[in-house]
Motif scaffolding. Sequence first.
Motif: not given
Length: 99
Positions: A43-45, A79, A91
Amino acid sequence: MITAAQAKEKTMERITQLAKEFLTNCAEPIIDEAIGKGKFRAAVDLDSVTTGVPTETIVNIGKEVVRILTCDYGFEAEHVYSDGPRDRANYILIKWGTD
């Protein structure tokens, strides 16, 4: 005066540029870290590139990031965005196998 088609093209170019910068600067290191830990997801902010940006633009950048990840790189991506009175999330969930 530019045409509507030119304005749309320039806007999409900017959104694509922001999406690619996010993938290079934010997502790639997080994916590498997850791989190093034997994980199949990350998970990428997305807030790092969308702070102070209107909701419509955040959604458009998120869509473009997902499109690039799925179409160009073969990942599963989603997203996750909400900005309500009790919760806030922005994220990209990225998957590349089963875990």
